[in-house]
Design a protein around this motif. Structure first.
Motif, PDB file in Angstrom:
ATOM      1  N   GLU A 215       0.812  -1.175   0.054  1.00  0.00           N
ATOM      2  CA  GLU A 215       0.028   0.143   0.128  1.00  0.00           C
ATOM      3  C   GLU A 215       1.091   1.108  -0.004  1.00  0.00           C
ATOM      4  OE1 GLU A 215      -2.304  -0.734   3.593  1.00  0.00           O
ATOM      5  OE2 GLU A 215      -4.128  -1.397   2.153  1.00  0.00           O
ATOM      6  N   ARG A 216       1.944   1.275   0.666  1.00  0.00           N
ATOM      7  CA  ARG A 216       2.844   2.433   0.852  1.00  0.00           C
ATOM      8  C   ARG A 216       3.684   2.635  -0.493  1.00  0.00           C
ATOM      9  NH1 ARG A 216       7.060   1.073   5.151  1.00  0.00           N
ATOM     10  NH2 ARG A 216       7.853   3.176   4.293  1.00  0.00           N
ATOM     11  N   LEU A 217       3.810   1.629  -1.227  1.00  0.00           N
ATOM     12  CA  LEU A 217       4.502   1.663  -2.488  1.00  0.00           C
ATOM     13  C   LEU A 217       3.635   2.159  -3.533  1.00  0.00           C
ATOM     14  CD1 LEU A 217       6.406  -1.820  -2.580  1.00  0.00           C
ATOM     15  CD2 LEU A 217       7.465   0.532  -2.932  1.00  0.00           C
ATOM     16  N   CYS A 218       2.325   1.835  -3.539  1.00  0.00           N
ATOM     17  CA  CYS A 218       1.114   2.373  -4.397  1.00  0.00           C
ATOM     18  C   CYS A 218       1.109   3.819  -4.114  1.00  0.00           C
ATOM     19  CB  CYS A 218      -0.071   1.653  -4.312  1.00  0.00           C
ATOM     20  SG  CYS A 218      -0.084  -0.080  -4.557  1.00  0.00           S
ATOM     21  N   ASN A 219       1.010   4.296  -2.956  1.00  0.00           N
ATOM     22  CA  ASN A 219       0.933   5.800  -2.470  1.00  0.00           C
ATOM     23  C   ASN A 219       2.154   6.441  -3.029  1.00  0.00           C
ATOM     24  OD1 ASN A 219      -1.765   5.286  -1.279  1.00  0.00           O
ATOM     25  ND2 ASN A 219      -0.533   5.208   0.896  1.00  0.00           N
TER      26      ASN A 219
END
Length: 303
Positions: A215-219
């Protein structure tokens, strides 16, 4: 096209000219690099490379989670479709910038290009400074890196014989192993946090919370995905699933280059495996050198 490219790269890796370079060592500012993978021309190509603003560059010191991140980013950009990850080798999906096999694949890729490198920041500073490319930097407990690197040396015929674990550990600590100093690599990239569009993550964070890491990477990538898609990526990118995927586990590489009888490229994927290899004395020596090398840095590790 990617499948054809990956097939030709696998064939090229075993051609006579490349096999003749198995014992060759290239040097870049005093850093030893395996000549089977690198040439003077390929190293210059990397330093002169024209990055695009939408490029995503995976940066690691060896054995720090490179293959894992290549797999995760493949699945993010395919929106959870596992077809590319199951049919195209990872080196064709996220080719190496500095390795001579991949020049055309890197240069001609279309958009967002996933590019992988083990180079220190100083060699790419000029090229990256000309773009807004996103950099993802993964680091790992260096004791686990040293253990993993030792086992990799035993199976990779293009790397020098490591001798005993203690022999390799000494070289790791003084920075004379292939790819140079872990300390210089980590500090060099971390010092650019204000100059480069960079996302830092540790191997240990990914192990503790893979879904949250995705999720952090997607952000960071400004690439939002539905929760169900994140769930499917999470499931696909566990170590257990990846170690059986021949497109990620390097079993496609011929035995002349990686001796699969001597070990597995994806060996354990554990946190803390160093405790099975280090003596108390080795651990104390390592800790003292680590403290000296990293003094004054703001780096925070979960291990």
């Amino acid at each position: 096209e990617s499948s054809n490219s990956s097939s030709s790269i696998t064939t090229a890796a075993a051609d006579q000219e490349s096999m003749d370079r198995m014992e060759v060592v290239e040097t870049l500012c005093g850093i030893n690099l395996p000549g089977h993978l690198h040439t003077k021309e390929s190293l210059q190509f990397a330093q002169d490379f024209e990055f695009r603003d939408n490029d995503v560059v995976i940066v690691t010191y060896p054995k720090s989670g490179t293959t894992w991140m290549q797999e995760i980013l493949t699945l993010i950009y395919s929106k959870g479709d596992s077809m590319p990850a199951e049919n195209i080798p990872n080196w064709a999906r996220a080719p190496w910038l500095e390795q001579h096999y991949f020049k055309d694949l890197v240069r001609n890729g279309s958009g967002p290009r996933l590019i992988t490198t083990h180079l220190q920041y100083r060699f790419l500073a000029k090229a990256l400074g000309r773009s807004k490319a996103k950099v993802i930097y993964i680091t790992r407990n260096p004791k686990d890196v040293a253990v993993s690197f030792y086992h990799f040396h035993k199976m990779a015929n293009f790397l020098p014989d490591p001798g005993s674990f203690n022999d390799l550990l000494k070289k790791f600590l003084d920075g004379t192993v292939s790819f140079g100093s872990w300390f210089d690599h980590v500090k060099g990239w971390h010092n650019q946090k204000n100059a480069v569009n960079i996302f830092y993550i540790t191997y240990e964070e990914m192990k503790m919370d893979l879904r949250g890491s995705i999720e952090r990477l997607c952000n960071f990538l400004h690439f939002p995905l539905l929760p169900a898609v994140v769930d499917s990526i999470h499931k696909h990118c566990t170590f257990t699933n990846m170690k059986d995927n021949k497109m990620a586990n390097y079993t496609l590489i011929p035995n002349e280059i990686m001796d699969h009888q001597k070990g597995k490229f994806m060996r354990k994927g554990e946190v803390g495996d160093w405790k099975r290899h280090f003596t108390v004395e080795q651990s104390i020596i390592f800790d003292n050198i680590y403290e000296d090398e990293m003094r004054g840095t703001s780096l925070q590790f979960t291990w």
